[in-house]
Design an enzyme around this catalytic site. Structure first.
Site, short mmCIF file in Angstrom:
data_model
loop_
_atom_site.label_atom_id
_atom_site.label_comp_id
_atom_site.label_asym_id
_atom_site.label_seq_id
_atom_site.Cartn_x
_atom_site.Cartn_y
_atom_site.Cartn_z
N HIS A 220 -4.83 6.41 0.26
CA HIS A 220 -4.49 4.98 0.88
C HIS A 220 -5.42 4.15 -0.10
O HIS A 220 -6.03 4.14 -1.14
CB HIS A 220 -5.49 5.02 2.06
CG HIS A 220 -4.51 5.57 3.25
ND1 HIS A 220 -3.97 5.06 4.00
CD2 HIS A 220 -4.91 7.08 3.43
CE1 HIS A 220 -3.55 6.12 4.98
NE2 HIS A 220 -4.05 7.10 4.57
N GLU B 27 -9.67 5.84 0.30
CA GLU B 27 -9.21 4.47 0.18
C GLU B 27 -9.67 4.13 -1.28
O GLU B 27 -10.69 4.01 -1.77
CB GLU B 27 -10.15 3.51 1.19
CG GLU B 27 -9.82 3.93 2.59
CD GLU B 27 -8.47 3.38 3.11
OE1 GLU B 27 -7.97 2.59 2.37
OE2 GLU B 27 -8.36 3.68 4.19
N GLU C 224 0.90 -1.14 -0.15
CA GLU C 224 0.07 0.17 0.06
C GLU C 224 0.93 1.00 0.13
O GLU C 224 0.52 2.43 -0.71
CB GLU C 224 -0.74 0.21 1.00
CG GLU C 224 -1.82 1.37 1.43
CD GLU C 224 -2.47 1.50 2.67
OE1 GLU C 224 -2.36 0.37 3.36
OE2 GLU C 224 -3.20 2.27 2.63
#
Ligand code: ZN
Length: 328
Positions: free
Chosen positions: A210, A292, A155
Site C-alpha cells: 500500500h 504503507e 495507489e
C-alpha cells in the site's frame, strides 16, 4: 495528519517525537530491527521518508489525471486493502499465481503471496466494493478505492507495480509467488478473499502493498502488524509472533534499500504499527503484514512513489525482508 480515516486506528501518535532528527527515528528502527535479529548496522539517512497513515475514505470516482483542486487527502482508508470475500466480482482468473520457472535458490519450496492493495477498477465499482464483508470482529467494506497522489497517480497502480517488481526478485531467489490480483479482474478482490488466497496457498509469508493518503508533511513508511484477535472467523493468535518477525525484518531492509525514514506520524518512530481492524490481517492464518510505503499526499513522498527507480528499491527492501524471514 488526520487520523480521521475510518480505517485508521487511533495510533500512538507521538508525531512530534518523530519529527525530530532523523537519527532519532532511525535509531528507533535500528533498535527494533536489532531486537528481532539485528539485521543491519548502517542506515543511510537520506531523509526521505516514506509512508503515511491510511487516510480517510477515498474518492468514489476515478480521479482525473490532473491534480485535485484541494490538497485534501482523499485518502483511502486504505488499508482496507481489502481482501474480501469477493464473491462475485470482477473475477477473472484466480489471479495469478505465477510461479517461478523452476526455482532453485534459497527460497525454493517457499510460497510467498503478494497482495497488491486495491484495484484501479474499484473506482468504477463502488457498489461492489462498498458491500460489507465479515472480518471476524465486525463487518467492513469489501475493499476501498485506495488513494492517489495529487497528480493523480493511483495507489492501486503503485501497489501493482511494486508487487510485480517483488515477484521478479523473489522468483530469482527460488520462491513460488502468488498474487491476490494481477490487474486481471475488474475490481477487488474483497479483503476477506485477499486473506483467503494467502491462507489457501498455505503461504509462508504474505505482504500487502500500500501507500497512504495522509496530510502534507506526514512522511515515511510504516509496516502494519496483526494484533491479537480472537473473535468470529478471526483468530490471529498463532500469527502474531511470526508476523512481527516478518514485519521487523521488512522494516529494517526497507530502510536499508530505500534510505527512507519510518513514518513521522504513526508508530512512534519505529515504522511499525499494530492494528486489529484490518480484515486482511484479522482473517489471515499465515504470517502477514501490510506496508504503507509512503504518503501519496505529501509531495516529497509522492516524488519517490512515482519514481520507478525508487519503486525498485522499495521492492528490493520488502523482498529482502521476506527472504530474511524465510531463511530463518
Ligand atoms: Zn491502501
Amino acid at each position: 495528519m488526520s487520523y480521521v480515516g475510518p480505517d485508521f486506528d487511533p495510533p500512538q501518535p507521538r508525531r512530534s517525537a518523530v519529527r525530530r532528527p532523523l537519527t532519532v527515528a532511525v535509531a528507533a528502527v535500528v533498535v527494533g530491527a536489532v531486537a528481532g535479529w539485528g539485521v543491519w548496522q548502517a542506515v543511510g539517512d537520506s531523509g526521505d521518508g516514506a509512508g503515511g497513515p491510511t487516510g480517510a475514505t477515498g474518492p468514489q470516482t476515478r480521479p482525473a489525471t490532473t491534480p485535485p483542486a484541494s490538497g485534501d487527502p482523499t485518502a483511502s482508508g486504505d488499508d482496507g486493502t481489502g481482501d474480501g470475500s469477493g464473491a462475485d466480482g470482477g473475477k477473472a482468473s484466480p489471479s495469478g499465481s505465477s510461479s517461478a520457472p523452476a526455482a532453485t535458490g534459497p527460497l525454493k519450496g517457499k510460497i510467498v503471496v503478494i497482495d497488491p492493495g486495491h484495484n484501479p477498477g474499484n473506482f468504477q465499482h463502488t457498489t461492489e466494493i462498498n458491500r460489507k464483508v465479515n472480518i471476524g470482529t465486525n463487518a467492513k467494506e469489501c475493499d476501498t478505492t485506495g488513494t492517489t497522489t495529487n497528480d493523480g497517480y493511483l495507489e492501486a497502480d503503485f501497489t501493482l507495480d511494486v508487487a510485480r517488481r517483488m515477484r521478479t526478485l523473489l522468483q530469482q531467489e527460488g520462491a513460488t509467488v502468488k498474487f491476490t490480483q494481477d490487474g486481471d479482474r475488474t475490481w477487488g478482490p474483497c479483503i476477506d478473499e485477499r486473506a483467503r488466497i494467502g491462507n489457501e496457498a498455505k503461504a509462508d509469508a504474505v505482504v500487502s502493498i500500500h501507500a497512504d493518503g495522509s496530510g502534507t508533511g506526514n512522511r515515511g513508511f510504516h509496516v502494519i502488524l496483526p494484533g491479537s484477535v480472537n473473535e468470529g472467523a478471526a483468530d490471529t493468535r498463532p500469527i502474531v509472533a511470526p508476523s512481527r518477525d516478518l514485519g521487523e525484518r521488512i522494516t529494517g531492509y526497507f530502510v536499508r534499500a530505500t534510505g527512507s525514514a519510518p513514518s513521522n506520524y504513526v508508530g512512534g518512530g519505529t515504522g511499525i504499527v499494530t492494528r486489529t481492524d484490518l480484515g486482511g490481517l484479522n482473517l489471515s492464518t499465515v504470517p502477514k503484514v501490510f506496508i504503507e510505503c509512503g504518503n501519496m499526499r505529501d509531495s516529497k513522498d509522492a516524488a519517490q512513489l512515482t519514481s520507478g527507480a525508487w519503486r525498485q528499491k522499495a521492492a528490493q527492501g520488502i523482498s529482502d525482508g521476506i527472504t530474511s524471514f524465510l531463511e530463518n
